[in-house]
Design a protein around this motif. Structure first.
Motif, PDB file in Angstrom:
ATOM      1  N   ARG A  53      38.004  62.865  57.763  1.00 38.60           N
ATOM      2  CA  ARG A  53      37.706  64.025  57.336  1.00 38.60           C
ATOM      3  C   ARG A  53      36.663  63.797  55.652  1.00 38.60           C
ATOM      4  O   ARG A  53      37.096  63.643  55.017  1.00 38.60           O
ATOM      5  CB  ARG A  53      38.588  64.335  55.869  1.00 38.60           C
ATOM      6  N   PRO A  54      35.724  63.267  56.201  1.00 31.24           N
ATOM      7  CA  PRO A  54      34.597  62.848  54.643  1.00 31.24           C
ATOM      8  C   PRO A  54      34.217  63.759  53.922  1.00 31.24           C
ATOM      9  O   PRO A  54      34.020  65.088  54.459  1.00 31.24           O
ATOM     10  CB  PRO A  54      33.378  62.373  56.070  1.00 31.24           C
ATOM     11  N   THR A  55      34.182  63.618  52.959  1.00 27.83           N
ATOM     12  CA  THR A  55      33.333  64.424  51.952  1.00 27.83           C
ATOM     13  C   THR A  55      32.152  64.924  51.852  1.00 27.83           C
ATOM     14  O   THR A  55      31.320  65.564  51.829  1.00 27.83           O
ATOM     15  CB  THR A  55      33.558  64.215  51.322  1.00 27.83           C
ATOM     16  N   ASN A  56      31.434  64.067  52.651  1.00 29.90           N
ATOM     17  CA  ASN A  56      29.992  63.948  52.953  1.00 29.90           C
ATOM     18  C   ASN A  56      29.244  63.308  53.627  1.00 29.90           C
ATOM     19  O   ASN A  56      29.299  62.221  54.137  1.00 29.90           O
ATOM     20  CB  ASN A  56      29.038  63.103  51.105  1.00 29.90           C
ATOM     21  N   LEU A  57      28.975  64.426  55.415  1.00 28.28           N
ATOM     22  CA  LEU A  57      28.445  64.117  56.185  1.00 28.28           C
ATOM     23  C   LEU A  57      26.987  63.394  56.344  1.00 28.28           C
ATOM     24  O   LEU A  57      26.221  62.161  57.270  1.00 28.28           O
ATOM     25  CB  LEU A  57      28.386  65.388  56.764  1.00 28.28           C
ATOM     26  N   ASN A  58      26.135  63.381  55.023  1.00 26.34           N
ATOM     27  CA  ASN A  58      25.421  62.477  55.130  1.00 26.34           C
ATOM     28  C   ASN A  58      25.082  60.845  54.079  1.00 26.34           C
ATOM     29  O   ASN A  58      24.350  60.724  54.189  1.00 26.34           O
ATOM     30  CB  ASN A  58      24.268  63.627  53.829  1.00 26.34           C
ATOM     31  N   PHE A  59      26.533  60.676  53.928  1.00 28.53           N
ATOM     32  CA  PHE A  59      26.669  59.396  53.878  1.00 28.53           C
ATOM     33  C   PHE A  59      26.157  58.664  54.455  1.00 28.53           C
ATOM     34  O   PHE A  59      26.319  58.765  56.221  1.00 28.53           O
ATOM     35  CB  PHE A  59      27.847  58.961  52.849  1.00 28.53           C
ATOM     36  N   SER A  60      25.885  57.458  54.086  1.00 29.67           N
ATOM     37  CA  SER A  60      25.441  56.071  55.387  1.00 29.67           C
ATOM     38  C   SER A  60      27.091  55.544  55.148  1.00 29.67           C
ATOM     39  O   SER A  60      27.441  56.009  54.790  1.00 29.67           O
ATOM     40  CB  SER A  60      24.154  55.661  54.735  1.00 29.67           C
ATOM     41  N   ASP A 120      27.931  53.327  52.581  1.00 26.57           N
ATOM     42  CA  ASP A 120      28.245  54.351  51.634  1.00 26.57           C
ATOM     43  C   ASP A 120      30.000  54.989  51.735  1.00 26.57           C
ATOM     44  O   ASP A 120      30.764  55.047  50.850  1.00 26.57           O
ATOM     45  CB  ASP A 120      27.300  55.336  51.656  1.00 26.57           C
ATOM     46  N   ARG A 121      29.793  55.655  53.088  1.00 28.32           N
ATOM     47  CA  ARG A 121      31.789  56.136  53.794  1.00 28.32           C
ATOM     48  C   ARG A 121      32.111  54.463  53.971  1.00 28.32           C
ATOM     49  O   ARG A 121      32.939  54.917  53.051  1.00 28.32           O
ATOM     50  CB  ARG A 121      30.846  56.491  55.342  1.00 28.32           C
ATOM     51  N   GLN A 131      32.499  54.331  50.436  1.00 32.93           N
ATOM     52  CA  GLN A 131      34.266  55.452  49.879  1.00 32.93           C
ATOM     53  C   GLN A 131      35.618  55.123  49.877  1.00 32.93           C
ATOM     54  O   GLN A 131      36.528  55.443  49.308  1.00 32.93           O
ATOM     55  CB  GLN A 131      33.835  56.652  50.759  1.00 32.93           C
TER      56      GLN A 131
END
Length: 164
Positions: A144-151, A154-155, A158
């Motif tokens: 459940r990533p919080t930001n779909l635009n992270f590389s 970056d993911r 996180q």
């Protein structure tokens, strides 16, 4: 231990020291929101089972790439003649499909064919057990990533910050 959501999937294996995450494509994310009668509909059970398939593939790859020193450290008495992946998932259908290697679901049947091929390649087995969703915190977080635009980097950062 694995999990899937309508956005992504992921799993980790503490014993073999790896984790993975996969973001579903825009098409898949849209398909899960369609009516179940739509020809392009994707059921969450299929996504959960895909994570089980990826767990199996990841374990095969991990065992295949272990150095001799890593192999001895992980398996001091030697690797079992037929290692068995115990996949933990909070999805009952994925558990049944994994253990029975059959389903009435047309989507599931096609995915089971992939499992059958993976099980044919190396000398490895697959079992699955249910884990309650409340106990599936790390895999749930990965899926459940919080930001779909992270590389991807970056993911990964996180995830490392939440679960070192």
């Amino acid at each position: 231990v694995g999990d899937a959501s309508g956005v992504a999937g992921g799993a980790y294996c503490e014993f073999l020291m790896f984790w993975f995450d996969i973001m579903w494509s825009d098409r898949v994310r849209k398909s899960i929101t369609l009516k179940s009668t739509h020809k392009d509909y994707v059921h969450i059970n299929s996504l959960e089972f895909i994570v089980v398939i990826l767990q199996l593939a990841a374990v095969i790859a991990r065992l295949d790439t272990l150095s001799q020193a890593q192999m001895v450290a992980l398996f001091p008495s030697g690797i079992p003649a037929q290692p068995i992946l115990l996949s933990l998932t909070d999805n009952v259908a994925a558990v049944k499909w994994s253990n029975r290697v059959t389903t009435k679901s047309l989507q599931g049947q096609q995915l089971i064919g992939i499992v059958a091929e993976l099980l044919r390649t190396p000398n490895i087995g697959l079992n699955a057990n249910h884990i309650p969703g409340v106990d599936n915190t790390l895999a749930d977080y990965i899926s459940r990533p919080t930001n779909l635009n992270f590389s991807h980097a970056d993911r990964a950062e996180q995830i490392f910050q939440m679960h070192a």
